[in-house]
Design a protein around this motif. Structure first.
Motif, PDB file in Angstrom:
ATOM      1  N   ALA A   1       0.828  -1.199   0.000  1.00 46.09           N
ATOM      2  CA  ALA A   1       0.000   0.000   0.000  1.00 46.09           C
ATOM      3  C   ALA A   1       0.867   1.256   0.000  1.00 46.09           C
ATOM      4  N   ALA A   2       1.886   1.247   0.836  1.00 48.33           N
ATOM      5  CA  ALA A   2       2.777   2.404   0.914  1.00 48.33           C
ATOM      6  C   ALA A   2       3.512   2.628  -0.404  1.00 48.33           C
ATOM      7  N   ALA A   3       3.869   1.543  -1.103  1.00 49.67           N
ATOM      8  CA  ALA A   3       4.579   1.667  -2.379  1.00 49.67           C
ATOM      9  C   ALA A   3       3.690   2.337  -3.427  1.00 49.67           C
ATOM     10  N   ILE A   4       2.404   2.027  -3.424  1.00 47.03           N
ATOM     11  CA  ILE A   4       1.491   2.685  -4.355  1.00 47.03           C
ATOM     12  C   ILE A   4       1.443   4.179  -4.059  1.00 47.03           C
ATOM     13  N   GLY A   5       1.337   4.517  -2.772  1.00 51.48           N
ATOM     14  CA  GLY A   5       1.303   5.916  -2.388  1.00 51.48           C
ATOM     15  C   GLY A   5       2.569   6.649  -2.776  1.00 51.48           C
ATOM     16  N   ALA A   6       3.713   6.000  -2.548  1.00 55.38           N
ATOM     17  CA  ALA A   6       4.992   6.631  -2.899  1.00 55.38           C
ATOM     18  C   ALA A   6       5.098   6.860  -4.396  1.00 55.38           C
ATOM     19  N   GLY A   7       4.581   5.916  -5.186  1.00 55.04           N
ATOM     20  CA  GLY A   7       4.638   6.058  -6.633  1.00 55.04           C
ATOM     21  C   GLY A   7       3.774   7.185  -7.158  1.00 55.04           C
ATOM     22  N   LEU A   8       2.736   7.532  -6.416  1.00 55.34           N
ATOM     23  CA  LEU A   8       1.861   8.622  -6.830  1.00 55.34           C
ATOM     24  C   LEU A   8       2.452   9.988  -6.508  1.00 55.34           C
ATOM     25  N   GLY A   9       3.359  10.042  -5.545  1.00 59.33           N
ATOM     26  CA  GLY A   9       3.914  11.324  -5.138  1.00 59.33           C
ATOM     27  C   GLY A   9       2.837  12.211  -4.556  1.00 59.33           C
ATOM     28  N   ASP A  10       2.821  13.468  -4.987  1.00 57.84           N
ATOM     29  CA  ASP A  10       1.832  14.410  -4.470  1.00 57.84           C
ATOM     30  C   ASP A  10       0.530  14.370  -5.258  1.00 57.84           C
ATOM     31  N   LYS A  11       0.481  13.603  -6.327  1.00 66.13           N
ATOM     32  CA  LYS A  11      -0.717  13.538  -7.167  1.00 66.13           C
ATOM     33  C   LYS A  11      -1.618  12.411  -6.661  1.00 66.13           C
ATOM     34  N   ARG A  12      -2.514  12.764  -5.782  1.00 64.06           N
ATOM     35  CA  ARG A  12      -3.397  11.773  -5.179  1.00 64.06           C
ATOM     36  C   ARG A  12      -4.833  11.991  -5.646  1.00 64.06           C
ATOM     37  N   PRO A  13      -5.290  11.222  -6.619  1.00 63.89           N
ATOM     38  CA  PRO A  13      -6.667  11.394  -7.101  1.00 63.89           C
ATOM     39  C   PRO A  13      -7.687  10.972  -6.044  1.00 63.89           C
ATOM     40  N   THR A  14      -8.831  11.603  -6.071  1.00 62.93           N
ATOM     41  CA  THR A  14      -9.907  11.194  -5.167  1.00 62.93           C
ATOM     42  C   THR A  14     -10.558   9.921  -5.678  1.00 62.93           C
ATOM     43  N   ILE A  15     -10.985   9.096  -4.731  1.00 62.89           N
ATOM     44  CA  ILE A  15     -11.555   7.777  -5.042  1.00 62.89           C
ATOM     45  C   ILE A  15     -12.930   7.657  -4.393  1.00 62.89           C
ATOM     46  N   THR A  16     -13.926   7.235  -5.162  1.00 61.04           N
ATOM     47  CA  THR A  16     -15.236   6.882  -4.602  1.00 61.04           C
ATOM     48  C   THR A  16     -15.469   5.390  -4.763  1.00 61.04           C
ATOM     49  N   PRO A  17     -15.626   4.653  -3.655  1.00 64.64           N
ATOM     50  CA  PRO A  17     -16.107   3.264  -3.742  1.00 64.64           C
ATOM     51  C   PRO A  17     -17.638   3.289  -3.701  1.00 64.64           C
ATOM     52  N   LEU A  18     -18.253   2.954  -4.808  1.00 62.14           N
ATOM     53  CA  LEU A  18     -19.708   3.006  -4.973  1.00 62.14           C
ATOM     54  C   LEU A  18     -20.243   1.584  -5.058  1.00 62.14           C
ATOM     55  N   ARG A  19     -21.322   1.338  -4.329  1.00 65.76           N
ATOM     56  CA  ARG A  19     -21.867  -0.015  -4.338  1.00 65.76           C
ATOM     57  C   ARG A  19     -23.374  -0.001  -4.528  1.00 65.76           C
ATOM     58  N   PHE A  20     -23.832  -0.776  -5.498  1.00 64.08           N
ATOM     59  CA  PHE A  20     -25.261  -0.933  -5.740  1.00 64.08           C
ATOM     60  C   PHE A  20     -25.741  -2.182  -5.001  1.00 64.08           C
ATOM     61  N   MET A  21     -26.786  -2.009  -4.186  1.00 62.85           N
ATOM     62  CA  MET A  21     -27.345  -3.094  -3.396  1.00 62.85           C
ATOM     63  C   MET A  21     -28.861  -3.082  -3.543  1.00 62.85           C
ATOM     64  N   PRO A  22     -29.528  -4.199  -3.278  1.00 62.55           N
ATOM     65  CA  PRO A  22     -30.988  -4.191  -3.342  1.00 62.55           C
ATOM     66  C   PRO A  22     -31.569  -3.147  -2.396  1.00 62.55           C
ATOM     67  N   GLY A  23     -32.270  -2.175  -2.947  1.00 64.80           N
ATOM     68  CA  GLY A  23     -32.941  -1.175  -2.122  1.00 64.80           C
ATOM     69  C   GLY A  23     -32.076  -0.023  -1.661  1.00 64.80           C
ATOM     70  N   LYS A  24     -30.795  -0.023  -2.014  1.00 66.58           N
ATOM     71  CA  LYS A  24     -29.935   1.062  -1.546  1.00 66.58           C
ATOM     72  C   LYS A  24     -28.717   1.210  -2.445  1.00 66.58           C
ATOM     73  N   THR A  25     -28.160   2.409  -2.423  1.00 66.45           N
ATOM     74  CA  THR A  25     -26.909   2.699  -3.112  1.00 66.45           C
ATOM     75  C   THR A  25     -25.985   3.376  -2.107  1.00 66.45           C
ATOM     76  N   ARG A  26     -24.753   2.902  -2.026  1.00 68.48           N
ATOM     77  CA  ARG A  26     -23.846   3.375  -0.982  1.00 68.48           C
ATOM     78  C   ARG A  26     -22.549   3.934  -1.536  1.00 68.48           C
ATOM     79  N   LEU A  27     -22.083   4.988  -0.887  1.00 70.41           N
ATOM     80  CA  LEU A  27     -20.733   5.486  -1.055  1.00 70.41           C
ATOM     81  C   LEU A  27     -19.991   5.064   0.210  1.00 70.41           C
ATOM     82  N   TYR A  28     -19.015   4.166   0.090  1.00 66.79           N
ATOM     83  CA  TYR A  28     -18.346   3.652   1.277  1.00 66.79           C
ATOM     84  C   TYR A  28     -17.380   4.695   1.834  1.00 66.79           C
ATOM     85  N   ALA A  29     -17.374   4.808   3.134  1.00 69.27           N
ATOM     86  CA  ALA A  29     -16.664   5.880   3.820  1.00 69.27           C
ATOM     87  C   ALA A  29     -15.402   5.359   4.505  1.00 69.27           C
TER      88      ALA A  29
END
Length: 373
Positions: free
Chosen positions: A238-266
């Motif tokens: 995990a740290a190696a991925i972060g180091a490879g990105l340097g200061d360019k850290r894109p925002t990430i949304t984990p989105l999940r579709f479920m029966p009866g609900k839609t979630r953005l995981y926090a």
């Protein structure tokens, strides 16, 4: 206070009401959301009565049990869960049996190194397989009633003993296990019966404390050092991925579709911990100390981020995934317009709850977000 070997202490989860907060119409889900994040657990409040056979005893104090329904709807805050789990595990040296394992329901004596293990959730399944153990019995989620594909070539051919929502106790007993691994949140009601079948060790809950759960699941086998080594390797990746990105850290949304609900995981979800470990930021709406934010199809613009990774629980037809992805609002999202909205495996990103799933998520993140890292 953490119990010591020979004590009669039972860890109880305290109760608080479900924290809900309006975030532009979204609902923030607390600990109770961990339940539906990975399938539900049936039953109401159960008994803390100890049980034990086959050489295993679960020592517990008398008194009322925490109301399971209340726990599901919003139990301890996350910091308290991690703090309580610091007392879990064993003081026995590797290879020494019998050993006493402290866990969410008290203490269980493991008379010999287990070889016939039944796992009651996806996290426990991932954990034992990652330690080189093929369980003899497994339960599945209602959304995925088969062996996860990422584990299929390593898990052997365990018998199906029900679902997370409906354990088949007769099928479990028929396997003559010498260890059962599960969690208080999922199966507190069945703990006494399970303990009569075999020594049973319960974590407090799946999801957010997955690293602590891995260490606990390793303790009956004396494999804590192996678990720690795998977690250290994960942290390094995990740290190696972060180091490879340097200061360019894109925002990430984990989105999940479920029966009866839609979630953005926090932040306080399995995937949230992985993003924190890299680290990769999430949009502000997801920067909350909770499991997830629920949104409607009309609020899908709140999912916008540099990268949107979406999964679906169960059959897509039972969710609003097709309607959302085919809708006009979805096409206005920046992540969609830039071609950075991608489907991901629900069984690893949201259901895996173990180190092997976490490593699979890291591989996905590296391939999409940091291919040069």
């Amino acid at each position: 206070m953490s119990p010591t070997p020979g004590s009669q202490t039972v860890h109880r989860t305290s109760r608080r009401s479900l924290l809900t907060a309006g975030l532009g119409g979204g609902v923030v889900l607390g600990l109770g959301g961990l339940l539906t994040a990975c399938g539900s657990s049936g039953g109401s409040a159960g008994s803390d009565s100890p049980g034990g056979s086959a050489g295993g005893t679960a020592q517990a104090s008398s008194g009322s049990s925490p109301n399971q329904k209340s726990v599901k709807q919003g139990g301890d805050d996350y910091a308290a869960v991690i703090e309580k789990m610091k007392g879990f595990g064993t003081d026995a040296a590797p290879g020494v049996y019998p050993r006493t394992v402290r866990h969410a329901m008290g203490e269980t004596v493991i008379p010999a190194k287990p070889v016939r293990v039944v796992v009651l959730d996806t996290g426990e399944l991932d954990n034992v397989v990652s330690l080189g153990i093929q369980p003899v019995g497994v339960v599945y989620t209602d959304g995925s009633k088969s062996m996860p594909s990422y584990l299929r070539d390593k898990a052997g051919s365990p018998a199906n003993v029900g679902t997370i929502n409906s354990l088949n106790l007769e099928a479990i007993a028929a396997l003559k296990p010498d260890l059962i691994l599960g969690s208080q949140l999922r199966a507190q009601d069945q703990y006494a019966q399970l303990s009569k079948i075999a020594p049973t060790v319960f974590a407090m809950r799946p999801g957010y404390p997955w690293k602590q759960n891995f260490q606990l699941n390793a303790s009956p086998f004396g494999l804590e050092a192996e678990a720690r080594a795998q977690l250290d390797a994960y942290q390094g990746a995990a740290a190696a991925i972060g180091a490879g990105l340097g200061d360019k850290r894109p925002t990430i949304t984990p989105l999940r579709f479920m029966p009866g609900k839609t979630r953005l995981y926090a932040e306080l979800s399995f995937i949230g911990t992985i993003l924190t470990d890299v680290p990769l930021p999430q949009p502000k709406i997801e920067q909350v100390k909770e499991l997830a934010v629920e949104i409607s199809a009309e609020q899908i613009d709140k999912a916008d981020a540099d990268w949107i990774f979406y999964g679906v629980y169960g059959s897509p037809s039972s969710t609003n995934q097709d309607a959302v992805l085919g809708g006009a609002l979805w096409k206005t999202l920046g992540g969609v317009k830039s071609g950075q909205a991608r489907p991901v495996s629900d069984e690893t990103w949201f259901l895996g709850l173990g180190v092997m799933a976490a490593n699979a998520v890291l591989a996905d993140l590296k391939g999409f977000v940091a291919p040069g890292a």
